[in-house]
Design a protein around this motif. Structure first.
Motif, short mmCIF file in Angstrom:
data_model
loop_
_atom_site.label_atom_id
_atom_site.label_comp_id
_atom_site.label_asym_id
_atom_site.label_seq_id
_atom_site.Cartn_x
_atom_site.Cartn_y
_atom_site.Cartn_z
N LYS A 1 47.19 38.90 30.28
CA LYS A 1 45.76 39.13 30.52
C LYS A 1 45.24 38.24 31.64
O LYS A 1 44.43 38.65 32.45
CB LYS A 1 44.98 38.88 29.23
N ARG A 2 45.71 36.98 31.67
CA ARG A 2 45.27 36.07 32.73
C ARG A 2 45.74 36.57 34.10
O ARG A 2 44.98 36.55 35.06
CB ARG A 2 45.81 34.67 32.45
N ARG A 3 47.00 37.01 34.16
CA ARG A 3 47.52 37.53 35.42
C ARG A 3 46.77 38.79 35.84
O ARG A 3 46.48 38.99 37.02
CB ARG A 3 49.01 37.83 35.26
N GLU A 4 46.44 39.64 34.88
CA GLU A 4 45.69 40.85 35.17
C GLU A 4 44.29 40.52 35.71
O GLU A 4 43.82 41.15 36.66
CB GLU A 4 45.57 41.69 33.90
N LEU B 1 44.68 39.21 39.28
CA LEU B 1 44.97 40.33 40.17
C LEU B 1 43.73 41.18 40.42
O LEU B 1 43.46 41.58 41.56
CB LEU B 1 46.09 41.18 39.59
N PHE B 2 42.94 41.43 39.37
CA PHE B 2 41.70 42.19 39.52
C PHE B 2 40.74 41.47 40.46
O PHE B 2 40.14 42.10 41.34
CB PHE B 2 41.05 42.40 38.15
N LEU B 3 40.57 40.17 40.28
CA LEU B 3 39.67 39.41 41.15
C LEU B 3 40.17 39.41 42.59
O LEU B 3 39.38 39.53 43.53
CB LEU B 3 39.52 37.98 40.63
N PHE B 4 41.48 39.30 42.79
CA PHE B 4 42.03 39.34 44.14
C PHE B 4 41.74 40.68 44.80
O PHE B 4 41.33 40.74 45.97
CB PHE B 4 43.54 39.08 44.10
#
Length: 53
Positions: A8-11, A14-17
């Motif tokens: 979830k943290r990686r997601e 990635l969403f913010l990027f």
């Protein structure tokens, strides 16, 4: 810590990027590229308007 937390943290990162960096950069490049293409076309074909007689 639960098993799903790292994913979830990686997601989220990635969403913010994608929303903060990638999409604005792509939109600027696409609009700038289109403007550049129109500018080059008008250098070759002349400005828009009625034909000169």
């Amino acid at each position: 810590m639960q098993a799903g937390q790292p994913g979830k943290r990686r997601e989220l990162i990635l969403f913010l990027f994608i929303t903060v960096v990638l999409f604005p950069l792509l939109s600027v490049l696409i609009v700038g590229g289109y403007g550049f293409a129109v500018w080059i076309y008008q250098m070759i074909a002349g400005p828009p308007g009625p034909p000169v007689q």
